[in-house]
Every structure is written in C-alpha cells, then in structure tokens.
Design a protein around this motif. Structure first.
Motif, PDB file in Angstrom:
ATOM      1  N   ARG B  99      -8.181   8.096   7.731  1.00 33.00           N
ATOM      2  CA  ARG B  99      -6.754   8.147   7.379  1.00 33.00           C
ATOM      3  C   ARG B  99      -6.360   7.178   6.265  1.00 33.00           C
ATOM      4  NH1 ARG B  99      -5.020   8.770  12.783  1.00 33.00           N
ATOM      5  NH2 ARG B  99      -6.263  10.670  12.664  1.00 33.00           N
ATOM      6  N   GLU B 100      -6.844   5.957   6.340  1.00 32.77           N
ATOM      7  CA  GLU B 100      -6.459   4.965   5.334  1.00 32.77           C
ATOM      8  C   GLU B 100      -6.896   5.420   3.937  1.00 32.77           C
ATOM      9  OE1 GLU B 100      -8.303   1.198   5.838  1.00 32.77           O
ATOM     10  OE2 GLU B 100      -7.248   0.282   4.155  1.00 32.77           O
ATOM     11  N   HIS B 101      -8.116   5.873   3.861  1.00 35.75           N
ATOM     12  CA  HIS B 101      -8.633   6.364   2.590  1.00 35.75           C
ATOM     13  C   HIS B 101      -7.812   7.545   2.089  1.00 35.75           C
ATOM     14  CE1 HIS B 101     -11.428   7.632  -0.503  1.00 35.75           C
ATOM     15  NE2 HIS B 101     -11.337   8.842   0.001  1.00 35.75           N
ATOM     16  N   ALA B 102      -7.435   8.432   3.009  1.00 32.88           N
ATOM     17  CA  ALA B 102      -6.690   9.628   2.618  1.00 32.88           C
ATOM     18  C   ALA B 102      -5.345   9.258   2.002  1.00 32.88           C
ATOM     19  CB  ALA B 102      -6.480  10.535   3.827  1.00 32.88           C
ATOM     20  N   TYR B 103      -4.638   8.282   2.582  1.00 30.14           N
ATOM     21  CA  TYR B 103      -3.340   7.883   2.025  1.00 30.14           C
ATOM     22  C   TYR B 103      -3.511   7.266   0.641  1.00 30.14           C
ATOM     23  CZ  TYR B 103      -0.818   8.892   6.340  1.00 30.14           C
ATOM     24  OH  TYR B 103      -0.240   9.531   7.404  1.00 30.14           O
ATOM     25  N   ALA B 104      -4.554   6.465   0.484  1.00 31.60           N
ATOM     26  CA  ALA B 104      -4.792   5.842  -0.817  1.00 31.60           C
ATOM     27  C   ALA B 104      -5.101   6.907  -1.864  1.00 31.60           C
ATOM     28  CB  ALA B 104      -5.937   4.838  -0.712  1.00 31.60           C
ATOM     29  N   ALA B 105      -5.952   7.872  -1.493  1.00 30.53           N
ATOM     30  CA  ALA B 105      -6.329   8.927  -2.426  1.00 30.53           C
ATOM     31  C   ALA B 105      -5.122   9.807  -2.761  1.00 30.53           C
ATOM     32  CB  ALA B 105      -7.447   9.772  -1.829  1.00 30.53           C
ATOM     33  N   ARG B 106      -4.255  10.043  -1.759  1.00 25.31           N
ATOM     34  CA  ARG B 106      -3.076  10.883  -1.982  1.00 25.31           C
ATOM     35  C   ARG B 106      -2.129  10.220  -2.976  1.00 25.31           C
ATOM     36  NH1 ARG B 106      -1.142  12.438   3.569  1.00 25.31           N
ATOM     37  NH2 ARG B 106      -3.342  13.012   3.539  1.00 25.31           N
ATOM     38  N   LEU B 107      -1.941   8.905  -2.798  1.00 20.80           N
ATOM     39  CA  LEU B 107      -1.070   8.171  -3.723  1.00 20.80           C
ATOM     40  C   LEU B 107      -1.649   8.213  -5.133  1.00 20.80           C
ATOM     41  CD1 LEU B 107       1.360   6.436  -4.325  1.00 20.80           C
ATOM     42  CD2 LEU B 107       0.102   4.430  -3.514  1.00 20.80           C
ATOM     43  N   GLU B 108      -2.950   8.028  -5.232  1.00 24.17           N
ATOM     44  CA  GLU B 108      -3.575   8.046  -6.546  1.00 24.17           C
ATOM     45  C   GLU B 108      -3.394   9.417  -7.210  1.00 24.17           C
ATOM     46  OE1 GLU B 108      -7.782   6.990  -8.743  1.00 24.17           O
ATOM     47  OE2 GLU B 108      -7.770   8.177  -6.923  1.00 24.17           O
ATOM     48  N   ARG B 109      -3.594  10.475  -6.432  1.00 23.65           N
ATOM     49  CA  ARG B 109      -3.435  11.840  -6.950  1.00 23.65           C
ATOM     50  C   ARG B 109      -2.006  12.059  -7.460  1.00 23.65           C
ATOM     51  NH1 ARG B 109      -4.288  17.542  -6.451  1.00 23.65           N
ATOM     52  NH2 ARG B 109      -6.515  17.321  -6.124  1.00 23.65           N
ATOM     53  N   LEU B 110      -1.026  11.608  -6.663  1.00 23.02           N
ATOM     54  CA  LEU B 110       0.370  11.837  -7.034  1.00 23.02           C
ATOM     55  C   LEU B 110       0.775  10.993  -8.244  1.00 23.02           C
ATOM     56  CD1 LEU B 110       1.843  12.131  -3.438  1.00 23.02           C
ATOM     57  CD2 LEU B 110       1.930  13.908  -5.195  1.00 23.02           C
ATOM     58  N   GLN B 126      -5.975   0.929 -13.121  1.00 15.96           N
ATOM     59  CA  GLN B 126      -5.781   0.266 -11.828  1.00 15.96           C
ATOM     60  C   GLN B 126      -5.639   1.276 -10.692  1.00 15.96           C
ATOM     61  OE1 GLN B 126      -3.974  -0.299 -14.706  1.00 15.96           O
ATOM     62  NE2 GLN B 126      -2.558  -1.986 -14.255  1.00 15.96           N
ATOM     63  N   GLY B 127      -4.903   2.332 -10.953  1.00 12.35           N
ATOM     64  CA  GLY B 127      -4.642   3.327  -9.916  1.00 12.35           C
ATOM     65  C   GLY B 127      -5.938   3.863  -9.362  1.00 12.35           C
ATOM     66  N   SER B 128      -6.859   4.107 -10.270  1.00 12.55           N
ATOM     67  CA  SER B 128      -8.149   4.653  -9.890  1.00 12.55           C
ATOM     68  C   SER B 128      -8.973   3.627  -9.110  1.00 12.55           C
ATOM     69  CB  SER B 128      -8.880   5.086 -11.158  1.00 12.55           C
ATOM     70  OG  SER B 128     -10.212   5.303 -10.900  1.00 12.55           O
ATOM     71  N   ALA B 129      -8.904   2.375  -9.556  1.00 12.58           N
ATOM     72  CA  ALA B 129      -9.691   1.331  -8.899  1.00 12.58           C
ATOM     73  C   ALA B 129      -9.148   1.017  -7.510  1.00 12.58           C
ATOM     74  CB  ALA B 129      -9.690   0.064  -9.749  1.00 12.58           C
ATOM     75  N   ALA B 130      -7.841   1.196  -7.360  1.00 16.01           N
ATOM     76  CA  ALA B 130      -7.190   0.782  -6.126  1.00 16.01           C
ATOM     77  C   ALA B 130      -7.751   1.505  -4.908  1.00 16.01           C
ATOM     78  CB  ALA B 130      -5.689   1.021  -6.234  1.00 16.01           C
ATOM     79  N   VAL B 131      -8.124   2.750  -5.086  1.00 14.70           N
ATOM     80  CA  VAL B 131      -8.645   3.510  -3.960  1.00 14.70           C
ATOM     81  C   VAL B 131      -9.926   2.876  -3.441  1.00 14.70           C
ATOM     82  CG1 VAL B 131      -9.689   5.688  -3.292  1.00 14.70           C
ATOM     83  CG2 VAL B 131      -7.558   5.672  -4.566  1.00 14.70           C
ATOM     84  N   ALA B 138     -10.452  -4.590   6.206  1.00 13.73           N
ATOM     85  CA  ALA B 138      -9.883  -5.724   5.485  1.00 13.73           C
ATOM     86  C   ALA B 138      -8.816  -6.349   6.372  1.00 13.73           C
ATOM     87  CB  ALA B 138      -9.261  -5.239   4.181  1.00 13.73           C
ATOM     88  N   SER B 139      -8.726  -7.697   6.365  1.00 15.46           N
ATOM     89  CA  SER B 139      -7.793  -8.328   7.293  1.00 15.46           C
ATOM     90  C   SER B 139      -6.367  -8.287   6.776  1.00 15.46           C
ATOM     91  CB  SER B 139      -8.216  -9.770   7.559  1.00 15.46           C
ATOM     92  OG  SER B 139      -8.110 -10.509   6.365  1.00 15.46           O
ATOM     93  N   GLY B 140      -6.186  -8.494   5.491  1.00 18.01           N
ATOM     94  CA  GLY B 140      -4.837  -8.461   4.933  1.00 18.01           C
ATOM     95  C   GLY B 140      -4.358  -7.029   4.787  1.00 18.01           C
ATOM     96  N   PRO B 141      -3.090  -6.863   4.446  1.00 16.39           N
ATOM     97  CA  PRO B 141      -2.617  -5.520   4.169  1.00 16.39           C
ATOM     98  C   PRO B 141      -3.300  -4.994   2.901  1.00 16.39           C
ATOM     99  CG  PRO B 141      -0.943  -7.154   3.577  1.00 16.39           C
ATOM    100  CD  PRO B 141      -2.070  -7.888   4.234  1.00 16.39           C
ATOM    101  N   PRO B 142      -3.564  -3.699   2.821  1.00 12.19           N
ATOM    102  CA  PRO B 142      -4.297  -3.194   1.673  1.00 12.19           C
ATOM    103  C   PRO B 142      -3.497  -3.389   0.398  1.00 12.19           C
ATOM    104  CG  PRO B 142      -3.363  -1.402   2.960  1.00 12.19           C
ATOM    105  CD  PRO B 142      -3.119  -2.650   3.738  1.00 12.19           C
ATOM    106  N   LYS B 143      -4.208  -3.666  -0.685  1.00 10.43           N
ATOM    107  CA  LYS B 143      -3.532  -3.745  -1.983  1.00 10.43           C
ATOM    108  C   LYS B 143      -3.178  -2.325  -2.404  1.00 10.43           C
ATOM    109  CE  LYS B 143      -6.750  -7.346  -3.473  1.00 10.43           C
ATOM    110  NZ  LYS B 143      -8.153  -6.950  -3.565  1.00 10.43           N
ATOM    111  N   GLY B 144      -1.922  -2.088  -2.670  1.00  6.91           N
ATOM    112  CA  GLY B 144      -1.518  -0.765  -3.122  1.00  6.91           C
ATOM    113  C   GLY B 144      -1.943  -0.569  -4.561  1.00  6.91           C
ATOM    114  N   PRO B 145      -2.105   0.682  -4.989  1.00  7.38           N
ATOM    115  CA  PRO B 145      -2.374   0.894  -6.406  1.00  7.38           C
ATOM    116  C   PRO B 145      -1.152   0.402  -7.178  1.00  7.38           C
ATOM    117  CG  PRO B 145      -2.465   2.982  -5.168  1.00  7.38           C
ATOM    118  CD  PRO B 145      -1.953   1.922  -4.248  1.00  7.38           C
ATOM    119  N   THR B 146      -1.377  -0.270  -8.272  1.00 12.15           N
ATOM    120  CA  THR B 146      -0.242  -0.753  -9.054  1.00 12.15           C
ATOM    121  C   THR B 146      -0.265  -0.123 -10.432  1.00 12.15           C
ATOM    122  OG1 THR B 146      -1.615  -2.640  -9.615  1.00 12.15           O
ATOM    123  CG2 THR B 146       0.046  -2.983  -7.911  1.00 12.15           C
TER     124      THR B 146
END
Lengths: 356, 356
Positions: B99-110, B126-131, B138-146
C-alpha cells in the motif's frame, strides 16, 4: 509530382482549357443567386427560420466558398483587380453566415459529450434537431437546444446550463450580425458582383487557351507541402497524448499545435475545388480524400468545443463541481482532437499508398 | 486447448512431477526469509528507509505473492488445512506492504501528468526519486515527493498540492500500518510458517508422482476464459472513448467496467507463476505475455490515479480552478486506462496468433 498524382484518375488526359474555369465560376455564381432567391422566398429576414431557410443559407455559403477558393487558385488567369477585390468580400460573407451554425453545432457537440460522459443512455433527440433550426434570417432569437438535463449529474448539469447560456448568447449575437449583414449595402455589392460573374467571367486574354492543370497542381503541392509539415508519425500512434499537452497551461489562446492542421483543412478544400474546376461533375470521388477532409472538420470542431469548455470554466463564481465537469469535458474534446488526427493520418496514408 | 497452448514452448515435453512444486515453494520460501533478514539488517523498523530496505520489502512482497499464488493453483496437491490457512495471511501481508508504495507511485504518476498537461518541460527529477525512498520500515514519516511546482499553472499547482497532501497522508498511514504489521504476532506466525515451508513442503501423498501440467493448464484456462469475456473488439479500436463513459456519473465507487480487467491481471499473474513452477529458470520468456501484463499494470495504476483525482475534486471548499485541473487530470488518466486496454488487446492478439 502533384501532376503525376492528378493524372491516374484523370478523366481528361489532355490539358484542361480556361473555358472550364469560366463554366465552373458561372455555375457557382448561378447557384449563389438561386440560393439567395430561395433564402428570401422561404422567409429570409422576416419569418422564423425554417428548414428551407437553413438549406438556402448553407447553399449560399457553399457557393461563396467555391467562388472565393477558385479565384485564389486560378488567380493568374483572372482580372487581378476584380478578383482581389472580390475575395475578401466573399470570405466576410461566408464567415458571417457560418458563425451562427457553428455555435449551435458546438453546443450540440458539448451537450452530447456531457451526456456520454454521464453514462446517460437517453441522449436527447431535441439537441440534434435544434441545430437544424439555427436559421440565419430568422427574426426572433434562435431557439436554443433544450436537451433533457435530468439525466445529468449535478456538476454536468450545471456545466451544461452554463455552456448553453454562453453559446446561445453567442449564437443570438451571430444571428443578429448575419441579419444585419444580409441587409447591408456591402452584401448587396457582393450579390451584384456575383450576378455579373454569372453572365461574364473576367478572364485574362491568355486564359482561354491556357492549361488549368499547372495551377491546380500547384494547389495540390501547397497541400502536400503543408501535410509533410504535420507530425504524422506521432499522430499515427494511437494514444500519443499530444493533443492534451498544454491542456492546463495558463495560455487562453487557441492551442498553437492546432494551427497547422487547420491550415491543411483549408488547403485540402482548395485542392478539392480545383479538382471540381478541372473535372466538373465527372470528378472521381476520392474516398480517402473525403475521409481526410471529414477528419479535419472533426479536428476543428473538437478543438473549438474544447476551447469553449475551457473558456466557460473561467466564468467567475462557478461551483467546483461545474468546473470539474468542464475540465473533464475539455480533456474529452482534446482527445477527440487527437482521435481526429489519427483518423486523418490513416486516411492520408491510404491516399498516398494509392499514388504511383 | 490450454494444454496445447503450453506445449509449443515447453522445454519439458513430458509430465512435470510434484517435486518441481516442492522445489519452487522452497525456493520462494528461502527467498522470503532472505528478504526478511535483509530488511531487518538494512534498517527495517528503526532507521530511515534506504534503497536496500525498499528492495527488501519488494522482494518480500514478491515471494509472498508467488507462494500464495502457487498454493492456490496447485491446491489439490497440498495439505488443504495448511494451505487454506496460509493463503489469506500471505495476501494480508503483501497487501499491507504494497500500500505505501502504491500511494507514492500514484502521487508520482499524477504529478507527472500534471506537468505534462501544463506543458512543463522541466519534469522534476525529485518526484521520480521520491518513490524510491518510500521505504516500508522507515521510522520517520515518509518524505513526500517534492516536485517543482513553479512550472505549474495556478489550477494545476493547487491540484498538485491537494493531491500531495491527500496521498502523502494516505501513505504515512500505510507506512505506520506496515510498521505495525511487521511487528505483530500475526506477522511472526506467517514468517514461522514460511520457515517451515523452506525445509518441508506439506504435499499430499499423491503429489510426488502427480503431473502438475493439468493444474497449470486449468489456471491458463481460467485466464483465457476471463479474457474472452473482455470487450477486446472495442478495445482494439483506438479512441473508442469507452473508458471515460461514466466519467461524470454521480457514482463514486470504482468504475465497474474496470473490474474484469483487474481480474484478468490477477489471473495472468497466477498463470505466470504456474509456468515458473513448471519450467523454473528455463521458463521461456514470453514477450507478448510480458507486454500484456505490463498493460494491465498500467490499466490498474491509471484507473486508481483517475479515481484519486476524482476523489480529490470532492474535497469541500476547493477553488474552481483546482476542480477544473482535477477534471482534466481525471479524464487524462481514464484515457490512459483506455490506452492500456488497447495495448493489452494488441499484445494478446499477437500472443494468440502465436498459438498453433
């Protein structure tokens, strides 16, 4: 090259002399005058628009375009001052007459798309009929299409209502402008010139014995040159997503990527008229050319519909749901643009495969 | 039929015995344990996600899916209670990790689509690297694509910010859920079962001498049956505009027209795993099957991205320009859905032409 292209289906293997040009222009001028008479008889500027009035207005535009296009292609064979003076007037006339119909057709296209996008099975028959009543010369304001909106979701219904309001207003204005134009002295001067043309075509001295084919071939060369500048390779790849690039750009001007396609549409029309001059009623029907022309008409219509949806979305104080529906609609029409390019590429590649 | 279909590229012409099944399951179980160890060593639940952690999580999902799929296809050859108990646990695990990967990939796609639609030449790296940094564990909250939003127009920028907020939140929640899952006794029970599987596969008595091919063929039959139910004729016509039908319907549920395609995607995966069981490392690479699978992945991703855009547009109090951009984005992704179906139809028709 173009000469060779014209040859295979050429019912007149030898040169085509200037009298064909005179005959064609006289036929079109006579047709123009007949349509004008019919337009007046069926109501014209006084009665409500009937189907006959619409037909007459269409016939008027049709012959005006043909005369104008022919004057352009065969310019060197015609009295320069006369033809240079007449062409802008014919363009003004057919442009003015076309506008009302264009707004009605655009609204119908957009309402049809809204229903399709809403999964509405009951596409209203009224919407389709309404375009037929868009009669230049009707005295009252045009009846707007009144599609059944009950099948639309809230956003789509509001978007439909907004588009209907804006495009009906534009259509009413075009209607008044057309009425005014048909009553103007400028129009009467055009009609007088066409009446002269119907009896006597001002050919140059050399024209009677000149061969028309080189000038027709030059028109075809201009067409093929313009087509060779189109991005046909990418257009031939389905779902290339090119038409929607800049779909969200801030620029409100018409998309620059559309211009070369619109230009080809006009050149294709000139080419078709030149063939009519050469071959008259014997002109072999070129199915690929026909499909190519239809694809470019669809391209133009979809591009203008997409632009109307984008422009409606800039109306102040609309609801987000309305704006969302207009965004979907815009993208849908831009995909229609892409689909039309694909269709053109297909038709044109069949056309050129047919060339020896 | 399916048996015939398997044969042409069959490196083992005769029957394939049960020990291949045992060997395959053991290999996958070993791979699962290796990935789990790597995941813990590279940080897992304590450090920030690294590329290695991401790779480990991916390998974990990969083997979990393969074990689960194989238990399903070869069910009659395995201890029923054991395999029936294990499958939902593996599905839970791979679903939670995915699920986590899917949300990251979805954001990158959009975000990528928003930039494309804005005609922005500078698509952010950056968007591409963020995924890649979306690391389960990871212990902290994930870094969002910026992504660089300066190239976006106002509506697109706001739409991007809204999507980023919503999908990053969903991703953070999935991240926490994955962390929690990996620390749970439920997960330890799964890991223990897989450890048992790595040393001893609970085959039925008949399994050792049984031929695996009929069960693999049955999996393929289920796939071809499901494909024959797809609207492939219309999917094969470019620009059929079917994916966007209901694009404005009031229904917020996932589009029912997508479900049979998602189902085929799962059946294709089961078929691929069954081939891996039969042929192991010798499994001939089937390029058409590979393209078909990629098309269905793209179909699923685009459908979910379209749905995320539609759902973001229902956020209260957004600006009309934001809603408009989300509408364009939704339609764009639904066209991606249509393009993916077209690509699948192409790949599959090549696949079946290859069948004797």
């Amino acid at each position: 090259m173009a000469q060779q292209h014209l040859d295979p289906a050429d019912p007149k293997a030898g040169p085509v002399a200037g009298d064909s040009l005179a005959a064609y222009l006289q036929t079109q001028a006579t047709e123009f005058l007949r349509a004008l008479r019919q337009h007046r008889e069926t109501g014209g500027a006084t009665s409500n628009g009937t189907e006959d009035t619409v037909d007459a207005a269409r016939a008027l535009r049709r012959s005006a375009r043909r005369i104008s296009g022919t004057l352009h292609t065969f310019r060197p064979l015609l009295d320069t001052d006369w033809s240079e003076g007449m062409r802008p007037e014919l363009a003004w006339l057919s442009g003015t007459l076309a506008r009302e119909h264009a707004y009605a057709a655009r609204l119908e296209r957009l309402m049809g798309a809204l229903h399709r996008l809403s999964g509405s099975s009951a596409f209203p028959a009224q919407g389709s009929a309404a375009v037929g009543t868009a009669a230049t010369g009707a005295s009252g304001p045009p009846k707007g299409p009144t599609p059944e909106k009950s099948n639309l979701t809230v956003g789509a219904a509001k978007a439909g209502a907004l588009l209907e309001r804006q495009l009906t207003l534009a259509r009413t204005r075009s209607h008044s402008a057309a009425l005014q134009a048909l009553g103007s002295s400028r129009f009467h001067a055009v009609a007088d010139s066409v009446a002269v043309l119907a009896s006597e075509v001002p050919l140059t001295q050399a024209a009677t014995t000149a061969d028309l084919k080189p000038l027709a071939a030059a028109a075809e060369d201009r067409l093929t040159d313009a087509i060779s500048g189109l991005p046909l390779v990418s257009a031939g790849h389905p779902y290339n997503a090119e038409a929607l690039v800049h779909g969200l750009s801030a620029d409100t001007a018409p998309q620059p990527q559309d211009a070369p396609w619109h230009q080809v549409r006009l050149l294709l029309r000139l080419h078709r008229y030149a063939r009519e001059v050469l071959y008259g009623a014997d002109a072999p029907v070129d199915v690929c050319m026909l499909s190519a022309g239809q694809a470019l008409d669809r391209h133009r219509d979809a591009a203008e519909a997409a632009s109307a949806a984008a422009s409606a979305a800039r109306t102040p104080r609309i609801a987000p749901a309305t704006a969302y529906a207009l965004g979907v609609l815009h993208a849908d029409q831009r995909h229609e643009v892409e689909a039309a390019r694909f269709a053109f590429q297909r038709a044109w590649s069949r056309e050129t495969v047919g060339t020896p």
